[in-house]
Design an enzyme around this catalytic site. Structure first.
Site, PDB file in Angstrom:
ATOM      1  N   SER A   1       0.813  -1.212   0.000  1.00 22.57           N
ATOM      2  CA  SER A   1       0.000   0.000   0.000  1.00 22.57           C
ATOM      3  C   SER A   1       0.851   1.269   0.000  1.00 22.57           C
ATOM      4  CB  SER A   1      -0.953   0.011   1.208  1.00 22.57           C
ATOM      5  OG  SER A   1      -0.220  -0.012   2.426  1.00 22.57           O
TER       6      SER A   1
ATOM      7  N   SER B   1       5.817   2.350   2.604  1.00 27.36           N
ATOM      8  CA  SER B   1       7.080   3.101   2.666  1.00 27.36           C
ATOM      9  C   SER B   1       6.948   4.508   2.098  1.00 27.36           C
ATOM     10  CB  SER B   1       8.175   2.343   1.910  1.00 27.36           C
ATOM     11  OG  SER B   1       8.484   1.130   2.556  1.00 27.36           O
TER      12      SER B   1
ATOM     13  N   GLY C   1      10.705  14.321  -2.513  1.00 29.51           N
ATOM     14  CA  GLY C   1       9.707  14.702  -3.491  1.00 29.51           C
ATOM     15  C   GLY C   1       9.595  13.705  -4.616  1.00 29.51           C
TER      16      GLY C   1
ATOM     17  N   GLU D   1      17.644  18.325  -6.546  1.00 30.25           N
ATOM     18  CA  GLU D   1      18.321  17.384  -5.663  1.00 30.25           C
ATOM     19  C   GLU D   1      19.540  16.821  -6.375  1.00 30.25           C
ATOM     20  OE1 GLU D   1      15.568  14.468  -4.244  1.00 30.25           O
ATOM     21  OE2 GLU D   1      14.354  15.919  -3.138  1.00 30.25           O
TER      22      GLU D   1
ATOM     23  N   HIS E   1      21.904   5.932   1.781  1.00 34.23           N
ATOM     24  CA  HIS E   1      21.707   7.384   1.780  1.00 34.23           C
ATOM     25  C   HIS E   1      22.849   8.040   2.520  1.00 34.23           C
ATOM     26  CE1 HIS E   1      19.907  11.328   2.106  1.00 34.23           C
ATOM     27  NE2 HIS E   1      18.941  10.933   1.285  1.00 34.23           N
TER      28      HIS E   1
ATOM     29  N   ARG F   1      24.116   9.988  -5.227  1.00 32.70           N
ATOM     30  CA  ARG F   1      24.181   9.531  -3.843  1.00 32.70           C
ATOM     31  C   ARG F   1      25.321   8.542  -3.577  1.00 32.70           C
ATOM     32  NH1 ARG F   1      17.731   8.727  -2.465  1.00 32.70           N
ATOM     33  NH2 ARG F   1      17.268  10.965  -2.254  1.00 32.70           N
TER      34      ARG F   1
ATOM     35  N   HIS G   1      19.148   2.733   2.350  1.00 29.27           N
ATOM     36  CA  HIS G   1      18.000   3.590   2.049  1.00 29.27           C
ATOM     37  C   HIS G   1      17.098   3.024   0.958  1.00 29.27           C
ATOM     38  CE1 HIS G   1      15.610   7.153   1.631  1.00 29.27           C
ATOM     39  NE2 HIS G   1      16.034   7.409   0.401  1.00 29.27           N
TER      40      HIS G   1
END
Length: 571
Positions: free
Chosen positions: A33, A63, A70, A135, A265, A314, A375
Protein backbone atom coordinates in the site's frame (compact mmCIF):
# COMPACT_ATOMS: atom_id res chain seq x y z
CA UNK A 1 31.22 -20.03 -16.53
CA UNK A 2 29.93 -17.65 -13.84
CA UNK A 3 27.65 -20.29 -12.37
CA UNK A 4 30.43 -22.88 -12.07
CA UNK A 5 32.97 -20.45 -10.61
CA UNK A 6 30.83 -19.61 -7.57
CA UNK A 7 29.51 -22.14 -5.08
CA UNK A 8 25.76 -21.61 -5.40
CA UNK A 9 23.69 -21.38 -2.20
CA UNK A 10 20.60 -23.57 -1.96
CA UNK A 11 17.35 -21.88 -0.93
CA UNK A 12 13.93 -23.26 -0.09
CA UNK A 13 11.02 -22.85 -2.50
CA UNK A 14 8.38 -22.14 0.15
CA UNK A 15 7.97 -21.04 3.73
CA UNK A 16 7.04 -23.50 6.46
CA UNK A 17 3.42 -22.61 7.18
CA UNK A 18 0.05 -24.22 7.97
CA UNK A 19 -2.23 -25.10 5.09
CA UNK A 20 -4.65 -22.26 4.17
CA UNK A 21 -7.82 -22.38 6.24
CA UNK A 22 -9.86 -20.01 4.06
CA UNK A 23 -9.94 -18.75 0.48
CA UNK A 24 -10.88 -15.50 -1.22
CA UNK A 25 -10.88 -14.87 -4.97
CA UNK A 26 -10.37 -11.82 -7.18
CA UNK A 27 -9.34 -10.99 -10.71
CA UNK A 28 -6.19 -9.29 -9.44
CA UNK A 29 -4.43 -9.43 -6.07
CA UNK A 30 -2.33 -6.36 -5.24
CA UNK A 31 0.17 -6.68 -2.39
CA UNK A 32 1.39 -3.46 -0.79
CA UNK A 33 0.00 0.00 0.00
CA UNK A 34 2.72 2.44 -1.02
CA UNK A 35 2.37 4.65 -4.09
CA UNK A 36 2.75 1.65 -6.44
CA UNK A 37 0.26 -0.65 -4.73
CA UNK A 38 -2.37 2.02 -4.12
CA UNK A 39 -2.10 3.29 -7.71
CA UNK A 40 -2.37 -0.23 -9.14
CA UNK A 41 -5.42 -0.99 -7.00
CA UNK A 42 -7.18 2.26 -7.94
CA UNK A 43 -6.48 1.73 -11.64
CA UNK A 44 -7.64 -1.89 -11.53
CA UNK A 45 -10.83 -1.13 -9.59
CA UNK A 46 -12.40 0.58 -12.61
CA UNK A 47 -11.10 -1.95 -15.13
CA UNK A 48 -11.63 -5.47 -13.72
CA UNK A 49 -14.67 -6.93 -11.92
CA UNK A 50 -12.88 -7.52 -8.61
CA UNK A 51 -9.56 -6.47 -7.06
CA UNK A 52 -8.11 -7.45 -3.69
CA UNK A 53 -5.63 -5.10 -1.97
CA UNK A 54 -3.49 -6.70 0.73
CA UNK A 55 -1.27 -4.68 3.06
CA UNK A 56 1.03 -5.76 5.86
CA UNK A 57 -0.12 -3.11 8.30
CA UNK A 58 -2.69 -0.38 7.75
CA UNK A 59 -3.31 1.26 4.37
CA UNK A 60 -1.32 4.32 5.40
CA UNK A 61 1.75 2.35 6.52
CA UNK A 62 3.51 1.90 3.18
CA UNK A 63 7.08 3.10 2.67
CA UNK A 64 5.81 6.05 0.58
CA UNK A 65 4.74 7.92 3.71
CA UNK A 66 8.41 8.25 4.73
CA UNK A 67 9.56 9.87 1.46
CA UNK A 68 10.71 13.39 2.30
CA UNK A 69 12.36 14.82 -0.80
CA UNK A 70 9.71 14.70 -3.49
CA UNK A 71 8.77 13.30 -6.86
CA UNK A 72 10.82 14.09 -9.97
CA UNK A 73 9.19 15.10 -13.27
CA UNK A 74 9.88 17.56 -16.07
CA UNK A 75 7.01 19.89 -15.23
CA UNK A 76 8.74 23.21 -15.87
CA UNK A 77 8.61 24.60 -19.44
CA UNK A 78 12.37 25.16 -19.32
CA UNK A 79 12.97 21.49 -18.47
CA UNK A 80 12.41 18.48 -20.71
CA UNK A 81 11.97 14.70 -20.53
CA UNK A 82 15.18 14.41 -22.56
CA UNK A 83 17.14 16.28 -19.88
CA UNK A 84 15.54 14.17 -17.14
CA UNK A 85 16.45 11.05 -19.13
CA UNK A 86 20.09 12.09 -19.39
CA UNK A 87 20.39 12.81 -15.67
CA UNK A 88 18.87 9.41 -14.90
CA UNK A 89 21.24 7.61 -17.27
CA UNK A 90 24.21 9.43 -15.76
CA UNK A 91 23.23 8.46 -12.22
CA UNK A 92 22.64 4.84 -13.27
CA UNK A 93 26.36 4.45 -14.12
CA UNK A 94 25.85 2.74 -17.45
CA UNK A 95 23.35 0.08 -16.37
CA UNK A 96 19.97 1.75 -16.96
CA UNK A 97 17.64 0.37 -19.62
CA UNK A 98 17.10 3.46 -21.82
CA UNK A 99 13.68 2.20 -22.92
CA UNK A 100 12.45 2.05 -19.33
CA UNK A 101 13.91 5.47 -18.52
CA UNK A 102 12.22 6.96 -21.58
CA UNK A 103 8.87 5.59 -20.41
CA UNK A 104 9.48 7.03 -16.95
CA UNK A 105 10.38 10.56 -18.04
CA UNK A 106 7.87 10.93 -20.89
CA UNK A 107 4.84 9.58 -19.01
CA UNK A 108 5.89 10.99 -15.63
CA UNK A 109 4.51 14.53 -15.95
CA UNK A 110 1.04 13.27 -16.92
CA UNK A 111 1.02 10.79 -14.04
CA UNK A 112 1.95 13.55 -11.56
CA UNK A 113 -0.90 15.69 -12.86
CA UNK A 114 -3.24 12.71 -12.41
CA UNK A 115 -1.97 12.44 -8.85
CA UNK A 116 -3.00 16.05 -8.31
CA UNK A 117 -6.41 15.22 -9.76
CA UNK A 118 -6.65 12.43 -7.17
CA UNK A 119 -6.25 14.97 -4.41
CA UNK A 120 -2.52 15.28 -3.75
CA UNK A 121 -1.65 18.85 -2.79
CA UNK A 122 1.87 19.94 -3.72
CA UNK A 123 3.58 23.11 -2.59
CA UNK A 124 3.02 25.95 -5.06
CA UNK A 125 4.73 29.18 -6.03
CA UNK A 126 2.96 32.59 -5.91
CA UNK A 127 1.70 32.13 -9.48
CA UNK A 128 -0.09 28.92 -8.47
CA UNK A 129 2.21 26.51 -10.28
CA UNK A 130 3.79 23.54 -8.51
CA UNK A 131 7.03 24.63 -6.81
CA UNK A 132 10.06 22.77 -8.09
CA UNK A 133 13.43 22.33 -6.46
CA UNK A 134 16.66 20.46 -7.18
CA UNK A 135 18.32 17.38 -5.66
CA UNK A 136 21.56 15.47 -6.17
CA UNK A 137 22.23 14.38 -9.75
CA UNK A 138 19.59 16.68 -11.31
CA UNK A 139 20.67 19.56 -13.54
CA UNK A 140 17.27 21.25 -13.40
CA UNK A 141 14.64 22.15 -10.82
CA UNK A 142 12.18 19.26 -11.27
CA UNK A 143 11.41 17.97 -7.77
CA UNK A 144 7.79 18.56 -6.72
CA UNK A 145 7.30 18.49 -2.96
CA UNK A 146 4.48 18.78 -0.44
CA UNK A 147 4.47 20.17 3.07
CA UNK A 148 8.08 21.15 2.54
CA UNK A 149 9.55 17.73 3.33
CA UNK A 150 6.42 15.58 3.72
CA UNK A 151 5.80 14.65 0.08
CA UNK A 152 5.37 10.95 0.64
CA UNK A 153 2.96 11.50 3.50
CA UNK A 154 0.79 13.78 1.33
CA UNK A 155 0.78 11.37 -1.62
CA UNK A 156 -0.08 8.49 0.69
CA UNK A 157 -2.88 10.53 2.30
CA UNK A 158 -4.44 11.35 -1.06
CA UNK A 159 -4.30 7.80 -2.42
CA UNK A 160 -5.52 6.21 0.82
CA UNK A 161 -8.45 8.64 0.80
CA UNK A 162 -9.33 7.45 -2.70
CA UNK A 163 -9.31 3.82 -1.50
CA UNK A 164 -11.34 4.65 1.61
CA UNK A 165 -13.92 6.39 -0.59
CA UNK A 166 -14.64 3.10 -2.39
CA UNK A 167 -14.33 0.69 0.58
CA UNK A 168 -17.99 -0.29 0.20
CA UNK A 169 -17.62 -0.97 -3.52
CA UNK A 170 -18.19 -4.72 -4.08
CA UNK A 171 -15.47 -4.61 -6.75
CA UNK A 172 -12.68 -4.04 -4.23
CA UNK A 173 -11.71 -5.59 -0.92
CA UNK A 174 -8.94 -4.45 1.40
CA UNK A 175 -7.27 -6.83 3.83
CA UNK A 176 -5.04 -5.04 6.34
CA UNK A 177 -2.55 -6.54 8.81
CA UNK A 178 -1.78 -9.33 6.35
CA UNK A 179 1.68 -10.73 5.64
CA UNK A 180 1.97 -12.43 2.26
CA UNK A 181 3.86 -15.70 2.63
CA UNK A 182 4.25 -17.27 -0.80
CA UNK A 183 3.17 -16.77 -4.39
CA UNK A 184 0.94 -19.66 -5.47
CA UNK A 185 1.79 -21.18 -8.84
CA UNK A 186 0.07 -23.49 -11.32
CA UNK A 187 1.30 -26.73 -12.87
CA UNK A 188 5.04 -26.68 -13.70
CA UNK A 189 6.35 -26.51 -17.25
CA UNK A 190 8.32 -29.20 -19.09
CA UNK A 191 11.55 -27.90 -17.54
CA UNK A 192 10.22 -28.50 -14.05
CA UNK A 193 10.04 -24.85 -13.15
CA UNK A 194 6.93 -23.46 -11.38
CA UNK A 195 3.95 -22.55 -13.55
CA UNK A 196 2.01 -19.26 -13.79
CA UNK A 197 1.16 -17.26 -10.69
CA UNK A 198 -2.40 -17.81 -9.51
CA UNK A 199 -2.57 -16.17 -6.09
CA UNK A 200 -0.79 -15.86 -2.76
CA UNK A 201 -0.93 -17.36 0.70
CA UNK A 202 -1.19 -14.83 3.47
CA UNK A 203 -1.43 -14.62 7.22
CA UNK A 204 -3.86 -12.11 8.69
CA UNK A 205 -2.54 -10.94 12.02
CA UNK A 206 -5.64 -11.21 14.18
CA UNK A 207 -7.57 -8.30 12.65
CA UNK A 208 -10.87 -8.14 10.83
CA UNK A 209 -13.04 -11.05 9.82
CA UNK A 210 -10.19 -13.31 8.75
CA UNK A 211 -7.15 -14.47 10.67
CA UNK A 212 -4.54 -17.17 10.38
CA UNK A 213 -3.29 -18.43 7.02
CA UNK A 214 -5.49 -18.21 3.96
CA UNK A 215 -5.24 -18.24 0.17
CA UNK A 216 -6.05 -15.29 -2.06
CA UNK A 217 -6.55 -16.57 -5.60
CA UNK A 218 -6.28 -14.30 -8.61
CA UNK A 219 -5.73 -14.25 -12.36
CA UNK A 220 -2.86 -11.84 -11.72
CA UNK A 221 -0.72 -10.98 -8.71
CA UNK A 222 0.90 -7.54 -8.38
CA UNK A 223 3.77 -7.35 -5.91
CA UNK A 224 4.33 -3.81 -4.62
CA UNK A 225 5.92 -4.73 -1.31
CA UNK A 226 8.69 -2.12 -1.17
CA UNK A 227 12.28 -2.56 -0.10
CA UNK A 228 14.74 -4.64 1.90
CA UNK A 229 15.88 -2.20 4.59
CA UNK A 230 15.54 -4.56 7.53
CA UNK A 231 18.10 -6.88 5.95
CA UNK A 232 20.61 -4.40 7.43
CA UNK A 233 21.35 -3.35 10.99
CA UNK A 234 20.31 0.23 10.29
CA UNK A 235 18.10 1.69 7.59
CA UNK A 236 15.78 4.56 6.80
CA UNK A 237 13.11 2.00 5.85
CA UNK A 238 10.15 1.18 8.13
CA UNK A 239 10.03 -2.04 10.14
CA UNK A 240 7.78 -3.66 7.53
CA UNK A 241 10.53 -3.60 4.85
CA UNK A 242 11.73 -7.17 5.27
CA UNK A 243 12.09 -8.11 1.61
CA UNK A 244 8.90 -10.19 1.58
CA UNK A 245 8.05 -9.65 -2.10
CA UNK A 246 11.52 -10.36 -3.45
CA UNK A 247 11.86 -13.52 -1.36
CA UNK A 248 8.39 -14.80 -2.30
CA UNK A 249 9.03 -14.16 -5.99
CA UNK A 250 12.41 -15.90 -5.86
CA UNK A 251 10.87 -18.95 -4.18
CA UNK A 252 8.20 -19.02 -6.89
CA UNK A 253 10.82 -19.17 -9.64
CA UNK A 254 10.98 -15.50 -10.70
CA UNK A 255 14.18 -13.87 -11.94
CA UNK A 256 15.82 -11.18 -9.83
CA UNK A 257 18.11 -8.52 -11.30
CA UNK A 258 20.59 -5.87 -10.11
CA UNK A 259 20.23 -7.25 -6.57
CA UNK A 260 23.75 -6.12 -5.65
CA UNK A 261 22.95 -2.42 -6.09
CA UNK A 262 21.94 -1.04 -2.71
CA UNK A 263 21.70 2.69 -2.19
CA UNK A 264 23.03 3.90 1.11
CA UNK A 265 21.71 7.38 1.78
CA UNK A 266 24.62 9.68 2.55
CA UNK A 267 22.96 11.82 5.21
CA UNK A 268 21.17 9.82 7.88
CA UNK A 269 21.14 11.15 11.44
CA UNK A 270 23.95 9.53 13.44
CA UNK A 271 23.14 9.06 17.12
CA UNK A 272 25.75 6.47 18.05
CA UNK A 273 26.78 2.98 17.03
CA UNK A 274 24.23 1.31 19.29
CA UNK A 275 21.18 2.77 17.57
CA UNK A 276 19.17 0.20 15.61
CA UNK A 277 16.10 0.04 13.42
CA UNK A 278 14.64 2.84 11.32
CA UNK A 279 16.81 5.94 11.41
CA UNK A 280 15.97 9.59 10.72
CA UNK A 281 16.71 10.61 7.16
CA UNK A 282 18.00 14.10 6.46
CA UNK A 283 16.67 14.50 2.95
CA UNK A 284 18.71 15.08 -0.18
CA UNK A 285 16.63 18.21 -0.57
CA UNK A 286 18.47 19.79 2.36
CA UNK A 287 21.69 19.67 0.31
CA UNK A 288 19.65 20.79 -2.67
CA UNK A 289 18.90 23.99 -0.77
CA UNK A 290 22.56 24.59 -0.02
CA UNK A 291 23.59 22.51 3.02
CA UNK A 292 27.29 21.61 3.15
CA UNK A 293 29.15 18.48 4.23
CA UNK A 294 32.05 18.95 6.63
CA UNK A 295 34.39 16.40 8.13
CA UNK A 296 34.92 16.28 11.91
CA UNK A 297 37.72 18.83 11.55
CA UNK A 298 35.24 21.25 9.95
CA UNK A 299 36.70 20.90 6.45
CA UNK A 300 34.37 20.84 3.43
CA UNK A 301 35.45 17.91 1.24
CA UNK A 302 32.92 17.29 -1.55
CA UNK A 303 34.21 19.96 -4.01
CA UNK A 304 37.43 17.94 -4.30
CA UNK A 305 35.47 14.75 -5.03
CA UNK A 306 32.95 15.69 -7.75
CA UNK A 307 32.07 18.74 -9.90
CA UNK A 308 28.57 18.79 -8.39
CA UNK A 309 30.02 18.72 -4.86
CA UNK A 310 27.24 17.99 -2.30
CA UNK A 311 24.78 17.44 -5.18
CA UNK A 312 26.73 14.57 -6.71
CA UNK A 313 24.86 11.25 -7.13
CA UNK A 314 24.18 9.53 -3.84
CA UNK A 315 26.67 6.69 -4.29
CA UNK A 316 29.45 9.21 -4.90
CA UNK A 317 28.56 11.17 -1.77
CA UNK A 318 28.12 8.06 0.41
CA UNK A 319 31.48 6.59 -0.65
CA UNK A 320 33.20 9.95 -0.13
CA UNK A 321 31.77 10.20 3.38
CA UNK A 322 32.89 6.67 4.30
CA UNK A 323 36.40 7.36 3.01
CA UNK A 324 36.56 10.68 4.85
CA UNK A 325 35.39 9.00 8.04
CA UNK A 326 38.22 6.48 7.67
CA UNK A 327 40.78 9.24 7.06
CA UNK A 328 39.69 11.22 10.13
CA UNK A 329 39.07 8.20 12.37
CA UNK A 330 35.48 9.27 12.91
CA UNK A 331 32.15 7.46 12.73
CA UNK A 332 30.25 10.42 11.23
CA UNK A 333 30.60 13.70 9.36
CA UNK A 334 28.70 16.97 9.79
CA UNK A 335 25.89 18.46 7.72
CA UNK A 336 25.95 22.26 8.03
CA UNK A 337 22.61 24.04 7.54
CA UNK A 338 23.28 26.99 9.85
CA UNK A 339 23.74 29.50 7.04
CA UNK A 340 20.28 28.77 5.61
CA UNK A 341 18.48 30.57 8.44
CA UNK A 342 16.04 29.44 11.11
CA UNK A 343 12.85 30.71 9.45
CA UNK A 344 13.66 29.10 6.09
CA UNK A 345 14.59 25.77 7.68
CA UNK A 346 11.41 25.60 9.76
CA UNK A 347 9.23 26.41 6.74
CA UNK A 348 11.03 24.32 4.10
CA UNK A 349 11.82 21.29 6.26
CA UNK A 350 9.25 21.17 9.08
CA UNK A 351 9.36 17.38 9.50
CA UNK A 352 13.15 17.15 9.56
CA UNK A 353 13.33 20.20 11.85
CA UNK A 354 10.93 18.56 14.27
CA UNK A 355 12.66 15.16 14.24
CA UNK A 356 16.08 16.69 14.79
CA UNK A 357 14.70 18.81 17.62
CA UNK A 358 13.34 15.65 19.22
CA UNK A 359 16.94 14.39 19.25
CA UNK A 360 18.17 17.61 20.82
CA UNK A 361 19.56 19.18 17.62
CA UNK A 362 18.66 22.67 16.39
CA UNK A 363 19.52 22.60 12.68
CA UNK A 364 19.54 26.40 12.56
CA UNK A 365 22.36 26.76 15.09
CA UNK A 366 24.07 23.34 15.33
CA UNK A 367 25.90 20.97 13.03
CA UNK A 368 23.99 17.74 12.27
CA UNK A 369 25.91 14.46 12.73
CA UNK A 370 25.26 12.21 9.72
CA UNK A 371 26.54 8.95 8.23
CA UNK A 372 25.40 6.69 5.37
CA UNK A 373 22.71 4.05 6.06
CA UNK A 374 20.74 1.68 3.83
CA UNK A 375 18.00 3.59 2.05
CA UNK A 376 16.87 2.12 -1.27
CA UNK A 377 17.26 -1.07 -3.30
CA UNK A 378 17.84 -0.37 -6.99
CA UNK A 379 17.41 -4.03 -7.94
CA UNK A 380 14.55 -6.45 -7.43
CA UNK A 381 12.23 -8.70 -9.41
CA UNK A 382 12.96 -8.30 -13.11
CA UNK A 383 9.93 -6.65 -14.73
CA UNK A 384 9.31 -5.36 -18.25
CA UNK A 385 7.76 -2.09 -19.37
CA UNK A 386 4.30 -3.18 -18.19
CA UNK A 387 5.44 -4.80 -14.96
CA UNK A 388 5.46 -8.41 -16.18
CA UNK A 389 7.96 -10.69 -14.49
CA UNK A 390 9.43 -13.95 -15.80
CA UNK A 391 6.39 -15.77 -14.36
CA UNK A 392 3.13 -15.47 -16.28
CA UNK A 393 0.53 -13.62 -14.22
CA UNK A 394 3.06 -12.20 -11.75
CA UNK A 395 3.73 -8.45 -11.90
CA UNK A 396 6.11 -6.30 -9.85
CA UNK A 397 5.98 -2.52 -9.45
CA UNK A 398 7.75 0.04 -7.31
CA UNK A 399 10.88 -0.60 -5.27
CA UNK A 400 10.40 -4.38 -5.30
CA UNK A 401 10.82 -4.38 -9.10
CA UNK A 402 13.86 -4.15 -11.33
CA UNK A 403 12.60 -2.26 -14.37
CA UNK A 404 16.01 -1.03 -15.47
CA UNK A 405 15.12 2.57 -14.59
CA UNK A 406 17.70 2.93 -11.83
CA UNK A 407 20.59 0.86 -13.13
CA UNK A 408 23.44 0.85 -10.63
CA UNK A 409 22.19 3.86 -8.68
CA UNK A 410 18.80 5.56 -8.32
CA UNK A 411 18.58 9.23 -9.20
CA UNK A 412 17.04 11.19 -6.33
CA UNK A 413 13.21 11.30 -6.27
CA UNK A 414 12.80 8.96 -9.25
CA UNK A 415 11.42 6.21 -7.02
CA UNK A 416 7.99 7.69 -6.37
CA UNK A 417 7.68 8.46 -10.08
CA UNK A 418 8.66 4.90 -11.02
CA UNK A 419 5.98 3.46 -8.72
CA UNK A 420 3.37 5.80 -10.18
CA UNK A 421 4.22 5.26 -13.86
CA UNK A 422 4.75 1.51 -13.89
CA UNK A 423 1.86 0.68 -11.55
CA UNK A 424 -0.44 2.48 -13.97
CA UNK A 425 1.04 0.54 -16.91
CA UNK A 426 0.79 -2.79 -15.10
CA UNK A 427 -2.83 -2.25 -14.09
CA UNK A 428 -3.87 -1.36 -17.63
CA UNK A 429 -2.02 -4.37 -19.05
CA UNK A 430 -3.66 -6.73 -16.55
CA UNK A 431 -7.09 -5.29 -17.31
CA UNK A 432 -6.61 -5.87 -21.03
CA UNK A 433 -5.53 -9.48 -20.46
CA UNK A 434 -8.41 -10.17 -18.09
CA UNK A 435 -10.80 -8.74 -20.68
CA UNK A 436 -9.46 -10.88 -23.53
CA UNK A 437 -9.37 -14.03 -21.42
CA UNK A 438 -5.62 -14.58 -21.67
CA UNK A 439 -5.21 -14.67 -17.88
CA UNK A 440 -7.37 -17.61 -16.75
CA UNK A 441 -7.71 -18.54 -13.10
CA UNK A 442 -5.54 -21.59 -12.45
CA UNK A 443 -5.56 -24.07 -9.59
CA UNK A 444 -2.48 -23.86 -7.36
CA UNK A 445 -0.07 -26.79 -7.54
CA UNK A 446 2.26 -27.63 -4.63
CA UNK A 447 5.88 -26.78 -5.44
CA UNK A 448 8.52 -29.46 -4.88
CA UNK A 449 11.58 -28.77 -2.77
CA UNK A 450 12.28 -27.97 0.86
CA UNK A 451 10.45 -25.47 3.02
CA UNK A 452 12.29 -23.06 5.29
CA UNK A 453 11.91 -21.29 8.60
CA UNK A 454 14.58 -19.17 10.29
CA UNK A 455 14.10 -18.43 13.98
CA UNK A 456 13.40 -14.79 14.80
CA UNK A 457 16.26 -15.00 17.30
CA UNK A 458 18.62 -15.15 14.29
CA UNK A 459 17.53 -11.80 12.83
CA UNK A 460 20.21 -9.66 14.51
CA UNK A 461 22.83 -12.20 13.42
CA UNK A 462 21.70 -12.02 9.79
CA UNK A 463 21.55 -8.21 9.87
CA UNK A 464 25.09 -8.03 11.24
CA UNK A 465 26.35 -10.36 8.50
CA UNK A 466 24.64 -8.28 5.79
CA UNK A 467 25.91 -4.99 7.21
CA UNK A 468 29.49 -6.24 7.46
CA UNK A 469 29.49 -8.14 4.12
CA UNK A 470 27.50 -6.42 1.35
CA UNK A 471 27.57 -3.04 3.13
CA UNK A 472 28.73 0.34 1.82
CA UNK A 473 32.27 -0.90 1.06
CA UNK A 474 32.63 -4.54 0.03
CA UNK A 475 35.49 -6.98 -0.57
CA UNK A 476 35.83 -10.51 -1.89
CA UNK A 477 37.03 -11.85 1.45
CA UNK A 478 34.24 -10.09 3.32
CA UNK A 479 31.56 -11.33 0.93
CA UNK A 480 32.83 -14.92 0.98
CA UNK A 481 32.87 -14.80 4.76
CA UNK A 482 29.34 -13.40 4.79
CA UNK A 483 28.07 -16.17 2.49
CA UNK A 484 29.64 -18.81 4.71
CA UNK A 485 28.13 -17.20 7.81
CA UNK A 486 24.67 -17.05 6.21
CA UNK A 487 24.97 -20.71 5.25
CA UNK A 488 25.50 -21.58 8.93
CA UNK A 489 22.22 -19.97 9.99
CA UNK A 490 19.68 -22.79 10.63
CA UNK A 491 16.85 -22.64 8.10
CA UNK A 492 14.90 -25.60 9.53
CA UNK A 493 13.95 -24.08 12.87
CA UNK A 494 10.48 -25.65 12.64
CA UNK A 495 12.02 -29.14 12.54
CA UNK A 496 14.98 -28.58 14.85
CA UNK A 497 14.81 -29.27 18.58
CA UNK A 498 16.99 -28.29 21.50
CA UNK A 499 16.48 -29.69 25.01
CA UNK A 500 13.15 -31.09 23.83
CA UNK A 501 12.01 -27.69 22.59
CA UNK A 502 11.35 -26.78 18.97
CA UNK A 503 13.54 -23.81 17.99
CA UNK A 504 10.68 -21.91 16.37
CA UNK A 505 7.12 -22.24 15.14
CA UNK A 506 5.77 -20.74 11.91
CA UNK A 507 4.67 -17.21 12.77
CA UNK A 508 5.15 -13.63 11.56
CA UNK A 509 8.57 -12.89 13.10
CA UNK A 510 9.98 -16.17 11.81
CA UNK A 511 8.55 -15.71 8.30
CA UNK A 512 10.01 -12.20 8.11
CA UNK A 513 13.39 -13.41 9.34
CA UNK A 514 13.38 -16.18 6.73
CA UNK A 515 12.75 -13.58 4.02
CA UNK A 516 15.55 -11.41 5.41
CA UNK A 517 17.92 -14.40 5.32
CA UNK A 518 17.05 -15.34 1.74
CA UNK A 519 17.39 -11.77 0.47
CA UNK A 520 20.70 -11.32 2.31
CA UNK A 521 21.96 -14.54 0.69
CA UNK A 522 20.96 -13.44 -2.82
CA UNK A 523 22.42 -9.95 -2.27
CA UNK A 524 25.73 -11.28 -0.97
CA UNK A 525 26.00 -13.84 -3.78
CA UNK A 526 25.38 -11.18 -6.44
CA UNK A 527 27.84 -8.76 -4.82
CA UNK A 528 30.53 -11.45 -4.82
CA UNK A 529 29.86 -12.30 -8.47
CA UNK A 530 30.18 -8.70 -9.74
CA UNK A 531 33.93 -8.09 -9.74
CA UNK A 532 33.96 -4.34 -10.32
CA UNK A 533 32.70 -1.16 -8.65
CA UNK A 534 29.74 0.73 -10.08
CA UNK A 535 26.99 2.87 -8.55
CA UNK A 536 25.67 1.37 -5.32
CA UNK A 537 28.13 -1.55 -5.49
CA UNK A 538 31.67 -0.76 -4.37
CA UNK A 539 34.37 -3.45 -4.13
CA UNK A 540 37.61 -2.38 -2.46
CA UNK A 541 39.39 -5.23 -4.29
CA UNK A 542 37.88 -4.18 -7.66
CA UNK A 543 37.57 -0.40 -7.21
CA UNK A 544 36.88 0.65 -10.82
CA UNK A 545 34.10 -0.03 -13.37
CA UNK A 546 34.81 -2.73 -15.97
CA UNK A 547 33.23 -2.56 -19.44
CA UNK A 548 32.57 -6.30 -19.54
CA UNK A 549 30.30 -5.85 -16.51
CA UNK A 550 27.94 -3.47 -18.33
CA UNK A 551 25.29 -6.16 -18.06
CA UNK A 552 22.46 -7.01 -15.70
CA UNK A 553 23.30 -9.86 -13.35
CA UNK A 554 20.20 -12.04 -12.98
CA UNK A 555 19.55 -14.58 -10.23
CA UNK A 556 16.98 -17.35 -10.04
CA UNK A 557 16.52 -20.75 -8.42
CA UNK A 558 17.08 -23.77 -10.64
CA UNK A 559 14.82 -26.85 -10.22
CA UNK A 560 17.13 -28.13 -7.46
CA UNK A 561 16.92 -24.87 -5.48
CA UNK A 562 20.44 -23.67 -6.32
CA UNK A 563 20.79 -19.91 -6.75
CA UNK A 564 21.91 -19.49 -10.35
CA UNK A 565 23.47 -16.31 -11.81
CA UNK A 566 23.21 -15.27 -15.45
CA UNK A 567 24.63 -12.32 -17.39
CA UNK A 568 21.87 -10.54 -19.33
CA UNK A 569 22.60 -7.86 -21.96
CA UNK A 570 21.00 -4.48 -21.35
CA UNK A 571 18.05 -3.30 -23.41
Amino acid sequence: MLATRLAAPVLATRLAAPEPGWTVQADAVVVGSGIAGLTAALELRTRVPRVLLVTKDTLASGSTVWAQGGIAAALDPSDSPAAHLQDTLDAGAGLCDPRAVEVLVTEGPARVRELVARGAVFDTSPDGRISLTREGGHHADRIAHAGGDATGAEISRALVAQIEAVRDDPGIEVIEHALVLDVLTGPPGPDGRPGPACGVTLHVIGEGQRDGVGAALGRAVVLATGGIGQVFRSSTNPAQATGDGIAAALRAGAVLGDVEFVQFHPTVLWLGSGVKGQLTLVSEAVRGEGALLLDTDGVRFMPDVHPMAELAPRDVVAHAIVRRMAETGSDHVWLDTRHLGAEFLRKRFPTIHERLAASGIDMATELIPVAPAQHYHSGGIVADLVGRTSITGLYAVGEVACTGVHGANRLASNSLLEGLVFATRAARHIAARVADGSLPQLTPTPRPGPEALVAAASRARVQRIASDGPGVLRSGDGLRGALAALDRVPTDAHDRHDDGRRLAAPQVAEWETTNIHQVATALTFAALAREESRGGHFRTDFPTPVDSWRIRLDLSLDPTGHLTPRRTPLG
